[in-house]
Write a protein that holds these residues in place. Structure first.
Motif, PDB file in Angstrom:
ATOM      1  N   ILE A   4      -0.017  -0.549  15.428  1.00 10.65           N
ATOM      2  CA  ILE A   4      -0.982   0.533  15.584  1.00 10.65           C
ATOM      3  C   ILE A   4      -1.045   1.324  14.281  1.00 10.65           C
ATOM      4  O   ILE A   4      -0.005   1.756  13.761  1.00 10.65           O
ATOM      5  CB  ILE A   4      -0.577   1.508  16.719  1.00 10.65           C
ATOM      6  CG1 ILE A   4      -0.222   0.768  17.994  1.00 10.65           C
ATOM      7  CG2 ILE A   4      -1.665   2.560  16.937  1.00 10.65           C
ATOM      8  CD1 ILE A   4      -1.343   0.031  18.641  1.00 10.65           C
ATOM      9  N   LEU A   5      -2.249   1.535  13.777  1.00 11.45           N
ATOM     10  CA  LEU A   5      -2.470   2.398  12.619  1.00 11.45           C
ATOM     11  C   LEU A   5      -3.013   3.727  13.141  1.00 11.45           C
ATOM     12  O   LEU A   5      -4.046   3.757  13.802  1.00 11.45           O
ATOM     13  CB  LEU A   5      -3.468   1.756  11.660  1.00 11.45           C
ATOM     14  CG  LEU A   5      -3.902   2.590  10.457  1.00 11.45           C
ATOM     15  CD1 LEU A   5      -2.703   2.933   9.569  1.00 11.45           C
ATOM     16  CD2 LEU A   5      -4.971   1.846   9.663  1.00 11.45           C
ATOM     17  N   VAL A   6      -2.289   4.810  12.865  1.00  6.98           N
ATOM     18  CA  VAL A   6      -2.703   6.147  13.283  1.00  6.98           C
ATOM     19  C   VAL A   6      -3.176   6.893  12.047  1.00  6.98           C
ATOM     20  O   VAL A   6      -2.421   7.055  11.087  1.00  6.98           O
ATOM     21  CB  VAL A   6      -1.541   6.919  13.953  1.00  6.98           C
ATOM     22  CG1 VAL A   6      -1.966   8.344  14.287  1.00  6.98           C
ATOM     23  CG2 VAL A   6      -1.060   6.192  15.202  1.00  6.98           C
ATOM     24  N   ASP A  25       7.203   0.493  22.346  1.00  7.73           N
ATOM     25  CA  ASP A  25       7.358  -0.811  21.687  1.00  7.73           C
ATOM     26  C   ASP A  25       6.186  -1.226  20.812  1.00  7.73           C
ATOM     27  O   ASP A  25       5.880  -2.416  20.688  1.00  7.73           O
ATOM     28  CB  ASP A  25       7.664  -1.915  22.707  1.00  7.73           C
ATOM     29  CG  ASP A  25       9.005  -1.697  23.382  1.00  7.73           C
ATOM     30  OD1 ASP A  25       9.937  -1.237  22.701  1.00  7.73           O
ATOM     31  OD2 ASP A  25       9.112  -1.987  24.579  1.00  7.73           O
ATOM     32  N   PHE A  26       5.529  -0.255  20.178  1.00 12.19           N
ATOM     33  CA  PHE A  26       4.512  -0.544  19.175  1.00 12.19           C
ATOM     34  C   PHE A  26       5.121  -0.308  17.795  1.00 12.19           C
ATOM     35  O   PHE A  26       5.946   0.590  17.620  1.00 12.19           O
ATOM     36  CB  PHE A  26       3.296   0.382  19.318  1.00 12.19           C
ATOM     37  CG  PHE A  26       2.482   0.146  20.564  1.00 12.19           C
ATOM     38  CD1 PHE A  26       1.658  -0.955  20.678  1.00 12.19           C
ATOM     39  CD2 PHE A  26       2.528   1.056  21.606  1.00 12.19           C
ATOM     40  CE1 PHE A  26       0.897  -1.164  21.822  1.00 12.19           C
ATOM     41  CE2 PHE A  26       1.768   0.867  22.753  1.00 12.19           C
ATOM     42  CZ  PHE A  26       0.952  -0.253  22.850  1.00 12.19           C
ATOM     43  N   GLU A  27       4.689  -1.100  16.823  1.00  8.32           N
ATOM     44  CA  GLU A  27       5.003  -0.803  15.424  1.00  8.32           C
ATOM     45  C   GLU A  27       3.889   0.121  14.942  1.00  8.32           C
ATOM     46  O   GLU A  27       2.705  -0.214  15.075  1.00  8.32           O
ATOM     47  CB  GLU A  27       5.031  -2.092  14.602  1.00  8.32           C
ATOM     48  CG  GLU A  27       5.392  -1.876  13.161  1.00  8.32           C
ATOM     49  CD  GLU A  27       5.428  -3.168  12.367  1.00  8.32           C
ATOM     50  OE1 GLU A  27       5.374  -3.068  11.134  1.00  8.32           O
ATOM     51  OE2 GLU A  27       5.486  -4.259  12.966  1.00  8.32           O
ATOM     52  N   VAL A  28       4.257   1.268  14.396  1.00 12.76           N
ATOM     53  CA  VAL A  28       3.266   2.291  14.062  1.00 12.76           C
ATOM     54  C   VAL A  28       3.335   2.634  12.580  1.00 12.76           C
ATOM     55  O   VAL A  28       4.420   2.805  12.019  1.00 12.76           O
ATOM     56  CB  VAL A  28       3.498   3.585  14.886  1.00 12.76           C
ATOM     57  CG1 VAL A  28       2.455   4.640  14.555  1.00 12.76           C
ATOM     58  CG2 VAL A  28       3.485   3.275  16.373  1.00 12.76           C
ATOM     59  N   GLN A  29       2.163   2.731  11.980  1.00 12.36           N
ATOM     60  CA  GLN A  29       2.058   3.235  10.614  1.00 12.36           C
ATOM     61  C   GLN A  29       1.118   4.431  10.651  1.00 12.36           C
ATOM     62  O   GLN A  29       0.030   4.348  11.233  1.00 12.36           O
ATOM     63  CB  GLN A  29       1.524   2.161   9.672  1.00 12.36           C
ATOM     64  CG  GLN A  29       1.581   2.571   8.217  1.00 12.36           C
ATOM     65  CD  GLN A  29       1.213   1.431   7.302  1.00 12.36           C
ATOM     66  OE1 GLN A  29       0.086   1.383   6.842  1.00 12.36           O
ATOM     67  NE2 GLN A  29       2.145   0.532   7.052  1.00 12.36           N
ATOM     68  N   GLN A  43      -3.376  -4.301   4.393  1.00 12.40           N
ATOM     69  CA  GLN A  43      -1.948  -4.523   4.170  1.00 12.40           C
ATOM     70  C   GLN A  43      -1.154  -4.582   5.475  1.00 12.40           C
ATOM     71  O   GLN A  43      -0.326  -5.456   5.656  1.00 12.40           O
ATOM     72  CB  GLN A  43      -1.388  -3.426   3.271  1.00 12.40           C
ATOM     73  CG  GLN A  43      -1.993  -3.449   1.892  1.00 12.40           C
ATOM     74  CD  GLN A  43      -1.598  -2.238   1.067  1.00 12.40           C
ATOM     75  OE1 GLN A  43      -0.952  -1.318   1.542  1.00 12.40           O
ATOM     76  NE2 GLN A  43      -2.022  -2.236  -0.184  1.00 12.40           N
ATOM     77  N   PHE A  44      -1.418  -3.660   6.388  1.00 13.19           N
ATOM     78  CA  PHE A  44      -0.651  -3.542   7.634  1.00 13.19           C
ATOM     79  C   PHE A  44      -1.181  -4.474   8.717  1.00 13.19           C
ATOM     80  O   PHE A  44      -0.445  -4.922   9.576  1.00 13.19           O
ATOM     81  CB  PHE A  44      -0.682  -2.075   8.085  1.00 13.19           C
ATOM     82  CG  PHE A  44       0.119  -1.764   9.309  1.00 13.19           C
ATOM     83  CD1 PHE A  44       1.480  -2.025   9.364  1.00 13.19           C
ATOM     84  CD2 PHE A  44      -0.477  -1.179  10.408  1.00 13.19           C
ATOM     85  CE1 PHE A  44       2.225  -1.712  10.492  1.00 13.19           C
ATOM     86  CE2 PHE A  44       0.252  -0.855  11.541  1.00 13.19           C
ATOM     87  CZ  PHE A  44       1.616  -1.122  11.584  1.00 13.19           C
TER      88      PHE A  44
END
Length: 135
Positions: A4-6, A25-29, A43-44
């Motif tokens: 997830i991109l915030v 359980d999300f990978e967050v940037q 990139q992400f």
């Protein structure tokens, strides 16, 4: 792991979203600036984007329009959060799958993110016809 991109200029809200979503359980940037968000897309490679849209931040609307025209846009779930309910009226025209009005329920946000990501996996070129109000 789902990514997830915030993109949220208010650091406190950005941290709250990151901590909650990581707990789900999300990978967050997180990105504070909209221009950084566009760079992070390549990139992400997120499965979903959560974007704060506000008249205070006119670049947020520019981000929506740029996002809508990107080649990978149909594969990314796009969620707008805003304190301005009137944005729900034209959020789909901005390319959003969902528009949530603050204050929002975080448990519903995580649920909708999972649903939208699953839709993108099965039907990557189809966008929902209407956004739902979960406030």
């Amino acid at each position: 792991m789902k990514k997830i991109l915030v993109i949220e200029p208010r650091i406190f809200l950005s941290k709250v979203l990151r901590l909650y979503l990581q707990n789900q359980d999300f990978e967050v940037q997180n990105k504070e600036f909209y221009a950084d968000g566009l760079e992070a897309l390549s990139q992400f490679k997120p499965n979903a984007i959560i974007l704060d849209v506000s008249p205070t931040y006119p670049e947020s609307l520019e981000f929506c329009l740029k996002m809508k025209n990107l080649e990978q846009a149909p594969q990314i779930a796009f969620i707008i959060i805003t304190a301005h309910p009137e944005y729900q009226l034209f959020s789909s025209q901005l390319g959003a799958d969902l528009c949530l009005v603050n204050p929002m329920r975080l448990n519903k946000l995580a649920e909708k993110i999972n649903e939208l990501i699953l839709e993108r996996l099965w039907f990557p070129s189809i966008k929902p016809l209407e956004a739902q109000d979960l406030a």
